[in-house]
Design an enzyme around this catalytic site. Structure first.
Site, PDB file in Angstrom:
ATOM      1  N   CYS A 113      -4.605  -2.360   3.799  1.00  0.00           N
ATOM      2  CA  CYS A 113      -5.199  -1.167   4.408  1.00  0.00           C
ATOM      3  C   CYS A 113      -5.053  -1.346   5.913  1.00  0.00           C
ATOM      4  CB  CYS A 113      -6.674  -1.038   4.009  1.00  0.00           C
ATOM      5  SG  CYS A 113      -7.462   0.415   4.717  1.00  0.00           S
ATOM      6  N   GLY A 114      -4.239  -0.498   6.535  1.00  0.00           N
ATOM      7  CA  GLY A 114      -3.947  -0.672   7.959  1.00  0.00           C
ATOM      8  C   GLY A 114      -5.144  -0.351   8.838  1.00  0.00           C
ATOM      9  N   THR A 115      -5.790   0.769   8.564  1.00  0.00           N
ATOM     10  CA  THR A 115      -6.978   1.113   9.348  1.00  0.00           C
ATOM     11  C   THR A 115      -8.068   0.076   9.104  1.00  0.00           C
ATOM     12  OG1 THR A 115      -7.626   2.587   7.525  1.00  0.00           O
ATOM     13  CG2 THR A 115      -6.596   3.609   9.472  1.00  0.00           C
ATOM     14  N   GLY A 116      -8.105  -0.441   7.872  1.00  0.00           N
ATOM     15  CA  GLY A 116      -9.103  -1.464   7.539  1.00  0.00           C
ATOM     16  C   GLY A 116      -8.845  -2.765   8.270  1.00  0.00           C
ATOM     17  N   CYS A 167      -4.323   6.887   7.984  1.00  0.00           N
ATOM     18  CA  CYS A 167      -3.768   5.865   7.106  1.00  0.00           C
ATOM     19  C   CYS A 167      -2.792   5.030   7.921  1.00  0.00           C
ATOM     20  CB  CYS A 167      -3.056   6.546   5.937  1.00  0.00           C
ATOM     21  SG  CYS A 167      -2.300   5.382   4.798  1.00  0.00           S
ATOM     22  N   GLY A 168      -3.157   3.758   8.143  1.00  0.00           N
ATOM     23  CA  GLY A 168      -2.335   2.925   9.028  1.00  0.00           C
ATOM     24  C   GLY A 168      -0.997   2.557   8.404  1.00  0.00           C
ATOM     25  N   ASN A 169      -1.036   2.091   7.159  1.00  0.00           N
ATOM     26  CA  ASN A 169       0.245   1.751   6.505  1.00  0.00           C
ATOM     27  C   ASN A 169       1.084   3.019   6.329  1.00  0.00           C
ATOM     28  OD1 ASN A 169      -0.125  -1.104   6.047  1.00  0.00           O
ATOM     29  ND2 ASN A 169      -1.713  -0.540   4.602  1.00  0.00           N
ATOM     30  N   GLU A 228     -10.578   0.451  -1.303  1.00  0.00           N
ATOM     31  CA  GLU A 228     -10.435   1.668  -0.516  1.00  0.00           C
ATOM     32  C   GLU A 228     -11.215   2.845  -1.094  1.00  0.00           C
ATOM     33  OE1 GLU A 228      -6.817   3.320   0.814  1.00  0.00           O
ATOM     34  OE2 GLU A 228      -5.959   1.359   1.233  1.00  0.00           O
ATOM     35  N   ASN A 260       0.900  -1.177   0.000  1.00  0.00           N
ATOM     36  CA  ASN A 260       0.000   0.000   0.000  1.00  0.00           C
ATOM     37  C   ASN A 260       0.927   1.212   0.000  1.00  0.00           C
ATOM     38  OD1 ASN A 260      -2.218   1.452   2.461  1.00  0.00           O
ATOM     39  ND2 ASN A 260      -2.387   1.594   0.250  1.00  0.00           N
ATOM     40  N   ASN A 269     -14.495   2.738   3.114  1.00  0.00           N
ATOM     41  CA  ASN A 269     -13.494   1.716   2.768  1.00  0.00           C
ATOM     42  C   ASN A 269     -14.131   0.355   3.057  1.00  0.00           C
ATOM     43  OD1 ASN A 269     -10.944   3.477   2.437  1.00  0.00           O
ATOM     44  ND2 ASN A 269     -11.797   4.151   4.404  1.00  0.00           N
ATOM     45  N   ASN A 304     -11.546   6.939  10.224  1.00  0.00           N
ATOM     46  CA  ASN A 304     -12.066   6.902   8.856  1.00  0.00           C
ATOM     47  C   ASN A 304     -13.069   5.753   8.782  1.00  0.00           C
ATOM     48  OD1 ASN A 304     -10.223   4.812   9.111  1.00  0.00           O
ATOM     49  ND2 ASN A 304      -9.199   5.177   7.159  1.00  0.00           N
ATOM     50  N   HIS A 330     -15.189   2.415   7.783  1.00  0.00           N
ATOM     51  CA  HIS A 330     -14.932   1.086   7.209  1.00  0.00           C
ATOM     52  C   HIS A 330     -16.199   0.250   7.273  1.00  0.00           C
ATOM     53  CE1 HIS A 330     -10.581   1.662   7.011  1.00  0.00           C
ATOM     54  NE2 HIS A 330     -10.753   2.374   8.089  1.00  0.00           N
TER      55      HIS A 330
HETATM   56  N1  LIG Z   1      -4.547   2.622   3.143  1.00  0.00           N
HETATM   57  C1  LIG Z   1      -4.812   3.322   4.357  1.00  0.00           C
HETATM   58  C2  LIG Z   1      -6.233   3.715   4.494  1.00  0.00           C
HETATM   59  C3  LIG Z   1      -6.528   4.880   3.689  1.00  0.00           C
HETATM   60  C4  LIG Z   1      -7.935   5.180   3.916  1.00  0.00           C
HETATM   61  C5  LIG Z   1      -8.449   6.126   2.875  1.00  0.00           C
HETATM   62  N2  LIG Z   1      -8.745   5.391   1.654  1.00  0.00           N
HETATM   63  C6  LIG Z   1      -9.718   6.794   3.375  1.00  0.00           C
HETATM   64  O1  LIG Z   1     -10.276   7.556   2.623  1.00  0.00           O
HETATM   65  O2  LIG Z   1     -10.112   6.534   4.530  1.00  0.00           O
HETATM   66  C7  LIG Z   1      -4.427   2.520   5.591  1.00  0.00           C
HETATM   67  O3  LIG Z   1      -3.501   1.766   5.505  1.00  0.00           O
HETATM   68  O4  LIG Z   1      -5.021   2.666   6.641  1.00  0.00           O
END
Ligand SMILES: N[C@H](CCC[C@H](N)C(=O)O)C(=O)O
Length: 288
Positions: free
Chosen positions: A231-234, A76-78, A222, A11, A204, A171, A173
């Site tokens: 997706c880290g937050t995901g 954004c976690g990553n 996403e 990511n 997401n 964010n 999910h």
């Molecule tokens: N890739 C990101 C999440 C991005 C989230 C973004 N797409 C949003 O609008 O919330 C992660 O690693 O958490």
């Protein structure tokens, strides 16, 4: 313009270092994110991340994340694992644990060093929030399972009903447990969920197949970036959804297409995520 491309489990983001000098004004950032993220006419990434001095005295840094479509996400976690490695490697801090100010609040990365090199990063991702049956999310996460039927238009006048658990990590999910993630038509369902009227800020979406009480396989669509390798937050949202619906424990290895993330939903309510952060290239972006 100097940019650093980094990724967390594939990511990838382009980092603009606002600690070393000025960044472009707000009004141009969405177009800049779209331009640099473009895999043909630009550099190619899932978005743009700004590393900025903090506004909040508690924090040492501030992060802003823009998706590939130019929309700004809350967290954004990553990306924050990569930011934590970058600011340490550039000597902006000698601390291995610090606060980063984000639109989702104060987020705390902790660096794991081996011979002075950042091997992995653990991030306190804060406290998740579950939706209360009326999406979008509100209220603190509780142990009570909260699954909601969601009718999703799947094209040509047809619609399908899915059972979803919506979790906010700052964010939004939407977690959909399925029997076989490989059978999910991501290109069709991803946009249908992303733009569903139940999610006024878009969402997401994570299709998750439980492999065991501490293992889940996930495929991601996403908000603002489409299909990503991780997706880290995901991953945090999936772990919380697994726990509150009784499908998993509170410590889960989330297996994403780009690799695994270790997630723990701690007894204090905070979610912690551990994973890698890697450099790809230092780039001079100079379209003309
Ligand atoms: N890739 C990101 C999440 C991005 C989230 C973004 N797409 C949003 O609008 O919330 C992660 O690693 O958490």
């Amino acid at each position: 313009m100097r940019l650093t491309k980094m990724h967390g489990l594939g990511n990838s983001y382009l980092f603009l270092d606002g600690m070393a000098g000025p960044v472009p004004p707000d009004e141009v950032l969405p177009e800049l994110a779209r331009a640099v993220s473009d895999r043909n006419f630009g550099i190619g990434s899932d978005g743009l991340i700004l590393v900025l001095p903090p506004r909040d005295r508690e924090a040492q840094f501030r992060m802003r994340i823009f998706n590939a479509d130019g929309s700004e996400g809350e967290m954004c976690g990553n990306g924050i694992r990569c930011l934590a490695r970058l600011v340490f490697d550039r000597g902006y801090t000698r601390d291995t644990e610090f606060v980063v100010e984000t639109k989702a609040g104060a987020i705390r990365p902790r660096l794991h060093l081996v011979d002075g090199r950042v091997e992995a990063v653990t991030v306190d991702m804060g406290v998740p929030r579950l939706e209360r049956g009326a999406i979008p999310m509100a209220g603190p996460a509780t142990e009570r399972a909260v699954e909601v039927p969601l009718r999703v238009a799947t094209g040509a006048g047809s619609a399908e009903e899915f059972i979803v658990t919506a979790v906010s990590m700052g964010n939004p999910h939407c977690v959909v447990f399925v029997d076989d993630v490989d059978a999910v038509d991501l290109q069709r369902l991803g946009p249908a969920f992303e733009h569903h009227p139940a999610f006024p800020q878009r969402v997401n979406t994570h299709f998750a197949q439980v492999l065991g009480p501490s293992r889940v396989r996930v495929r991601v669509w996403e908000r603002g970036s489409g299909p990503t390798l991780a997706c880290g937050t995901g991953a945090c949202a999936v772990a919380v959804a697994g726990a509150v619906t009784g499908r998993t424990g509170r410590q889960v290895t989330v297996e994403l297409p780009g690799g695994p993330l270790e997630i723990r939903w701690e007894e204090d309510g905070h979610v912690s995520m551990t994973g890698p952060a890697a450099y790809v290239a230092e780039i001079t972006y100079d379209p003309h």
